[in-house]
Write an enzyme that holds these catalytic residues in place. Sequence first.
Site, short mmCIF file in Angstrom:
data_model
loop_
_atom_site.label_atom_id
_atom_site.label_comp_id
_atom_site.label_asym_id
_atom_site.label_seq_id
_atom_site.Cartn_x
_atom_site.Cartn_y
_atom_site.Cartn_z
N ILE A 496 0.87 -1.18 0.00
CA ILE A 496 0.00 0.00 0.00
C ILE A 496 0.91 1.23 0.00
O ILE A 496 1.75 1.38 0.88
CB ILE A 496 -0.92 0.00 1.23
CG1 ILE A 496 -1.82 -1.24 1.23
CG2 ILE A 496 -1.77 1.28 1.27
CD1 ILE A 496 -2.63 -1.42 2.49
N HIS A 497 0.71 2.09 -0.96
CA HIS A 497 1.63 3.21 -1.16
C HIS A 497 0.92 4.55 -0.94
O HIS A 497 -0.22 4.71 -1.36
CB HIS A 497 2.18 3.16 -2.59
CG HIS A 497 3.21 4.19 -2.88
ND1 HIS A 497 4.49 4.15 -2.35
CD2 HIS A 497 3.15 5.31 -3.66
CE1 HIS A 497 5.17 5.19 -2.79
NE2 HIS A 497 4.39 5.91 -3.58
N PRO A 498 1.54 5.52 -0.27
CA PRO A 498 2.84 5.45 0.39
C PRO A 498 2.67 5.14 1.88
O PRO A 498 2.01 5.90 2.60
CB PRO A 498 3.40 6.85 0.17
CG PRO A 498 2.17 7.73 0.14
CD PRO A 498 1.04 6.90 -0.39
N GLU A 502 4.81 -0.86 3.43
CA GLU A 502 5.22 -1.39 2.12
C GLU A 502 6.71 -1.67 2.06
O GLU A 502 7.17 -2.42 1.19
CB GLU A 502 4.82 -0.44 1.00
CG GLU A 502 5.60 0.86 0.96
CD GLU A 502 5.23 1.73 -0.24
OE1 GLU A 502 5.07 1.16 -1.34
OE2 GLU A 502 5.10 2.95 -0.06
#
Length: 524
Positions: A496-498, A502
């Site tokens: 999952i960004h940001p 991650e």
Amino acid sequence: MAAMAVALRGLGGRFRWRTQAVAGGVRGAARGAAAGQRDYDLLVVGGGSGGLACAKEAAQLGRKVAVVDYVEPSPQGTRWGLGGTCVNVGCIPKKLMHQAALLGGLIQDAPNYGWEVAQPVPHDWRKMAEAVQNHVKSLNWGHRVQLQDRKVKYFNIKASFVDEHTVCGVAKGGKEILLSADHIIIATGGRPRYPTHIEGALEYGITSDDIFWLKESPGKTLVVGASYVALECAGFLTGIGLDTTIMMRSIPLRGFDQQMSSMVIEHMASHGTRFLRGCAPSRVRRLPDGQLQVTWEDSTTGKEDTGTFDTVLWAIGRVPDTRSLNLEKAGVDTSPDTQKILVDSREATSVPHIYAIGDVVEGRPELTPIAIMAGRLLVQRLFGGSSDLMDYDNVPTTVFTPLEYGCVGLSEEEAVARHGQEHVEVYHAHYKPLEFTVAGRDASQCYVKMVCLREPPQLVLGLHFLGPNAGEVTQGFALGIKCGASYAQVMRTVGIHPTCSEEVVKLRISKRSGLDPTVTGCUG
């Protein structure tokens, strides 16, 4: 005295026999128990998280249940309500004061994000402490209500065993109360250890039993110890602006990954906490102005030194709260070294119908969720027809220091000791949280490593994460590790960004490679 032969299952699965003398004259307690006239199906001794979980689970299964709980005031006179260590003097107030310290850091960041904040921003200990204590009291009341709703009888008495089915206690009015049960679960937890060999330690020092209930700021504080309790308390004290020193005789966070532990210390030291390493206190005296003068010896130089503080907090470990239980009257075996209760994989003690869970048990992780789950599973085996045992492997936990340290599974040292250096691969990275960039924060100690078996499919043995919200990050990956995740499976997981999380699914560099593990750039 009547003699009764009791069959006891040993911890190794063998049977042994003990002849136990039972006082038949204690108001007929033993006779009533022997005659099958016991008061309850289950009696829980201890009203902490584990004990309450047992009681509520058994009541839900239709059993007649009682809980006995009593808090012996600390040497400084601190006392609290139902709920045990976690609710009153552990996880809950600790996390709230940790949050107070984190907010202080965010206030420092705010101008970089466009907020105009007048400096300095003072911290009000009294206001924070009152808010935290009020929340804790609401939890105390909530536990009372939950027991009442489930028709669990609660006795606020200091219980001790009369025989293997009966405990005795004295109520506030001086009335003696005898309670008997078919099954008894001991869940009394532990209390902080005092260094009674040190002059003035008991008279002038406090522990984690007291720090969260102080009405006034502790001021300049010396924290003695290298445990997670020591580091967490020192961390939030520094974070709210107090002059804080940690005195440690040996290594910090014993039992945790030592690379991660060293980085925790580095971060704390760089953010204002002072450390006296290799030092041990020998005396505490109160000066005429009310301050405390502490004398200690530096093991590296052999020299004696002194310092003055407003508060001395002992955080040198915990001891099981078993001293007043008269366990010998029931025939319950304890460790001669730790005084903790010995149990088998079913949580059974040396007496078949007496069980123990939580911090009072030898060899168990001293964690609230462990006690809760072990208690529920135990009750389901006793009354619900289940055969499921508690699995004590791969239990996640987090140390709530200013930069949080979350971990699950084996440390790097444990993995190497168990499998050999040539069979272990460690993937790691230094990363910078996005939130740190605009604020200009130092991210030198933000670090993650995954300990794996080297042979395919590279089973993940442990995960260690140092950074913001480490507990939230670690919890999700703990499920994967519990289910036997491999390194390849983690690498195929989309991040999952940001987020900081991650970084775990982007670990491509191994220690063995010798390459620089510093993450550079973004979105790639």
